[in-house]
Design a protein around this motif. Structure first.
Motif, PDB file in Angstrom:
ATOM      1  N   PRO A 166      30.772 -31.005 127.475  1.00  0.00           N
ATOM      2  CA  PRO A 166      30.391 -29.589 127.468  1.00  0.00           C
ATOM      3  C   PRO A 166      31.392 -28.745 128.226  1.00  0.00           C
ATOM      4  O   PRO A 166      31.862 -29.122 129.297  1.00  0.00           O
ATOM      5  N   VAL A 167      31.727 -27.595 127.650  1.00  0.00           N
ATOM      6  CA  VAL A 167      32.677 -26.709 128.312  1.00  0.00           C
ATOM      7  C   VAL A 167      32.146 -25.294 128.417  1.00  0.00           C
ATOM      8  O   VAL A 167      32.872 -24.382 128.769  1.00  0.00           O
ATOM      9  N   ALA A 168      30.881 -25.108 128.093  1.00  0.00           N
ATOM     10  CA  ALA A 168      30.348 -23.746 128.053  1.00  0.00           C
ATOM     11  C   ALA A 168      30.121 -23.174 129.447  1.00  0.00           C
ATOM     12  O   ALA A 168      30.140 -21.978 129.648  1.00  0.00           O
ATOM     13  N   ASN A 169      29.868 -24.080 130.440  1.00  0.00           N
ATOM     14  CA  ASN A 169      29.558 -23.580 131.773  1.00  0.00           C
ATOM     15  C   ASN A 169      30.820 -23.109 132.473  1.00  0.00           C
ATOM     16  O   ASN A 169      31.896 -23.683 132.315  1.00  0.00           O
ATOM     17  N   LEU A 170      30.677 -22.103 133.282  1.00  0.00           N
ATOM     18  CA  LEU A 170      31.805 -21.599 134.057  1.00  0.00           C
ATOM     19  C   LEU A 170      32.243 -22.625 135.086  1.00  0.00           C
ATOM     20  O   LEU A 170      31.423 -23.339 135.664  1.00  0.00           O
ATOM     21  N   GLU A 171      33.535 -22.703 135.316  1.00  0.00           N
ATOM     22  CA  GLU A 171      34.047 -23.575 136.354  1.00  0.00           C
ATOM     23  C   GLU A 171      33.744 -22.968 137.718  1.00  0.00           C
ATOM     24  O   GLU A 171      33.482 -21.783 137.848  1.00  0.00           O
ATOM     25  N   ALA A 172      33.800 -23.826 138.724  1.00  0.00           N
ATOM     26  CA  ALA A 172      33.639 -23.301 140.076  1.00  0.00           C
ATOM     27  C   ALA A 172      34.764 -22.333 140.361  1.00  0.00           C
ATOM     28  O   ALA A 172      35.912 -22.598 140.027  1.00  0.00           O
ATOM     29  N   PRO A 173      34.457 -21.178 140.929  1.00  0.00           N
ATOM     30  CA  PRO A 173      35.505 -20.178 141.161  1.00  0.00           C
ATOM     31  C   PRO A 173      36.591 -20.708 142.089  1.00  0.00           C
ATOM     32  O   PRO A 173      36.318 -21.425 143.045  1.00  0.00           O
ATOM     33  N   THR A 221      33.335 -18.900 127.770  1.00  0.00           N
ATOM     34  CA  THR A 221      33.790 -18.883 129.156  1.00  0.00           C
ATOM     35  C   THR A 221      34.939 -17.904 129.346  1.00  0.00           C
ATOM     36  O   THR A 221      34.988 -17.159 130.331  1.00  0.00           O
ATOM     37  N   VAL A 222      35.860 -17.905 128.399  1.00  0.00           N
ATOM     38  CA  VAL A 222      36.983 -16.969 128.484  1.00  0.00           C
ATOM     39  C   VAL A 222      36.485 -15.533 128.449  1.00  0.00           C
ATOM     40  O   VAL A 222      36.958 -14.673 129.193  1.00  0.00           O
ATOM     41  N   LYS A 223      35.493 -15.249 127.591  1.00  0.00           N
ATOM     42  CA  LYS A 223      34.946 -13.897 127.499  1.00  0.00           C
ATOM     43  C   LYS A 223      34.316 -13.468 128.820  1.00  0.00           C
ATOM     44  O   LYS A 223      34.448 -12.311 129.236  1.00  0.00           O
ATOM     45  N   ILE A 224      33.632 -14.398 129.478  1.00  0.00           N
ATOM     46  CA  ILE A 224      33.000 -14.075 130.761  1.00  0.00           C
ATOM     47  C   ILE A 224      34.074 -13.783 131.819  1.00  0.00           C
ATOM     48  O   ILE A 224      33.983 -12.812 132.583  1.00  0.00           O
ATOM     49  N   HIS A 225      35.102 -14.642 131.852  1.00  0.00           N
ATOM     50  CA  HIS A 225      36.206 -14.397 132.789  1.00  0.00           C
ATOM     51  C   HIS A 225      36.841 -13.034 132.517  1.00  0.00           C
ATOM     52  O   HIS A 225      37.138 -12.272 133.440  1.00  0.00           O
ATOM     53  N   LEU A 226      37.040 -12.733 131.240  1.00  0.00           N
ATOM     54  CA  LEU A 226      37.691 -11.471 130.876  1.00  0.00           C
ATOM     55  C   LEU A 226      36.817 -10.282 131.265  1.00  0.00           C
ATOM     56  O   LEU A 226      37.325  -9.253 131.725  1.00  0.00           O
ATOM     57  N   HIS A 227      35.508 -10.428 131.098  1.00  0.00           N
ATOM     58  CA  HIS A 227      34.590  -9.362 131.522  1.00  0.00           C
ATOM     59  C   HIS A 227      34.713  -9.125 133.025  1.00  0.00           C
ATOM     60  O   HIS A 227      34.761  -7.969 133.491  1.00  0.00           O
ATOM     61  N   ASN A 228      34.789 -10.219 133.803  1.00  0.00           N
ATOM     62  CA  ASN A 228      34.924 -10.089 135.251  1.00  0.00           C
ATOM     63  C   ASN A 228      36.254  -9.438 135.625  1.00  0.00           C
ATOM     64  O   ASN A 228      36.327  -8.629 136.569  1.00  0.00           O
ATOM     65  N   ILE A 229      37.311  -9.792 134.896  1.00  0.00           N
ATOM     66  CA  ILE A 229      38.632  -9.213 135.152  1.00  0.00           C
ATOM     67  C   ILE A 229      38.611  -7.711 134.926  1.00  0.00           C
ATOM     68  O   ILE A 229      39.080  -6.922 135.753  1.00  0.00           O
ATOM     69  N   ILE A 230      38.067  -7.304 133.774  1.00  0.00           N
ATOM     70  CA  ILE A 230      38.011  -5.882 133.424  1.00  0.00           C
ATOM     71  C   ILE A 230      37.196  -5.110 134.459  1.00  0.00           C
ATOM     72  O   ILE A 230      37.559  -4.003 134.872  1.00  0.00           O
ATOM     73  N   THR A 231      36.090  -5.718 134.899  1.00  0.00           N
ATOM     74  CA  THR A 231      35.236  -5.066 135.891  1.00  0.00           C
ATOM     75  C   THR A 231      35.973  -4.896 137.220  1.00  0.00           C
ATOM     76  O   THR A 231      35.952  -3.824 137.835  1.00  0.00           O
ATOM     77  N   LYS A 232      36.636  -5.959 137.687  1.00  0.00           N
ATOM     78  CA  LYS A 232      37.337  -5.896 138.971  1.00  0.00           C
ATOM     79  C   LYS A 232      38.476  -4.882 138.950  1.00  0.00           C
ATOM     80  O   LYS A 232      38.751  -4.231 139.962  1.00  0.00           O
ATOM     81  N   LEU A 233      39.127  -4.749 137.803  1.00  0.00           N
ATOM     82  CA  LEU A 233      40.265  -3.834 137.709  1.00  0.00           C
ATOM     83  C   LEU A 233      39.840  -2.402 137.405  1.00  0.00           C
ATOM     84  O   LEU A 233      40.671  -1.495 137.391  1.00  0.00           O
ATOM     85  N   GLY A 234      38.556  -2.206 137.130  1.00  0.00           N
ATOM     86  CA  GLY A 234      38.087  -0.876 136.793  1.00  0.00           C
ATOM     87  C   GLY A 234      38.615  -0.402 135.450  1.00  0.00           C
ATOM     88  O   GLY A 234      38.725   0.802 135.203  1.00  0.00           O
ATOM     89  N   ALA A 235      38.946  -1.356 134.581  1.00  0.00           N
ATOM     90  CA  ALA A 235      39.481  -1.025 133.260  1.00  0.00           C
ATOM     91  C   ALA A 235      38.338  -0.878 132.258  1.00  0.00           C
ATOM     92  O   ALA A 235      37.199  -1.271 132.524  1.00  0.00           O
ATOM     93  N   HIS A 236      38.653  -0.306 131.094  1.00  0.00           N
ATOM     94  CA  HIS A 236      37.651  -0.130 130.058  1.00  0.00           C
ATOM     95  C   HIS A 236      37.719  -1.226 128.996  1.00  0.00           C
ATOM     96  O   HIS A 236      36.738  -1.476 128.295  1.00  0.00           O
TER      97      HIS A 236
END
Length: 271
Positions: A166-173, A221-236
């Motif tokens: 399984p690879v759906a779960n997020l890795e430990a940060p 998982t990539v989509k979740i990481h990307l969502h976090n990236i966009i949020t942290k950068l204040g991007a749209h």
């Protein structure tokens, strides 16, 4: 170093027989019999401004040529040498793109190694139809990338067989990087090493499916990481996030992002 002989008339004349000056070099790094003379002739016929040179190894490619090198086609088996010669190649051929060439579409290289390799723009099987093969070369000459579907088939098969698990779960940060030494802080400094890896690939124009395959993650998982990236950068969106990455890279103010856009030690986090 050896040179593949090409009819002199083709070098001096364009397709219509008129004189045309060669202004770019396409460099092939492979054994002498890897690329046929007929294919080299077809390349120079299709791209009138290009002359083809051929050398056996990347070390032999680290020399000057009569015309600037715009594209280097490297035999896939020599991928491990790309990193070793990358600085010399960048110094001698600063405008050159690098692309791997395979004898056929079978898996010869790891998609992870290809995507994380410095300045490698894709993989080109030699058994494509001539018009398709030349179209891919044209795409890369214009700054594009090409990855054949066959490169991903082993990954898909292993996942179907449950080998990858399984690879759906997020890795430990990953631990967060320290704040920049100049005392300035911004949301970019909040990105983890994994998020930096993904942002660097997004900035190269890679889609989520390719990023997921390269890093051994699911697209979710990539989509979740990307969502976090966009949020942290204040991007749209991902485009604005990529712009932030390019700005930070070009400024040279972040030691975690090198001038060529490669995240230092990124490959070590893939294992």
């Amino acid at each position: 170093m050896y040179r593949v002989a090409i009819p002199s008339a083709r070098r001096a004349n364009g397709a219509d027989g008129s004189a045309q000056k060669t202004c770019k070099t396409l460099l092939i790094v492979a054994p002498a019999d890897f690329v046929s003379e007929s294919l080299i002739f077809a390349i120079e016929r299709e791209f009138h401004w290009i002359t083809v040179e051929q050398v056996p190894t990347l070390a032999d490619a680290c020399v000057g040529f009569e015309a600037p090198v715009s594209l280097i086609l490297v035999e896939a088996k020599q991928l491990p040498q790309v990193a070793a010669q990358s600085e010399r190649l960048a110094l001698l051929h600063p405008s050159a793109q690098v692309m791997l060439i395979q004898e056929d579409g079978r898996q010869e290289v790891s998609i992870r190694d290809v995507v994380t390799a410095r300045n490698v723009r894709g993989v080109l099987p030699m058994n494509l139809k001539l018009d398709v093969w030349l179209s891919v070369v044209r795409l890369v000459l214009r700054g594009g990338e090409y990855f054949p579907l066959s490169l991903f088939e082993p990954i898909v098969e292993r996942r179907r067989a449950g080998v990858l698990g399984p690879v759906a779960n997020l890795e430990a940060p990953s631990p967060k990087a320290p704040v920049a030494q100049d005392g300035e802080t911004d949301d970019f400094d909040e990105l983890t090493e994994r998020e930096l890896q993904i942002l660097a690939m997004v900035a190269r124009g890679l889609q989520n499916k390719l990023i997921a395959a390269a890093l051994g993650l699911s697209e979710h998982t990539v989509k979740i990481h990307l969502h976090n990236i966009i949020t942290k950068l204040g991007a749209h969106n991902r485009t604005e996030a990529a712009a932030v990455y390019h700005k930070r890279r070009d400024s040279g103010g972040d030691r975690r992002v090198s001038s060529d856009g490669v995240v230092p030690h990124a490959q070590h986090t893939l294992s």
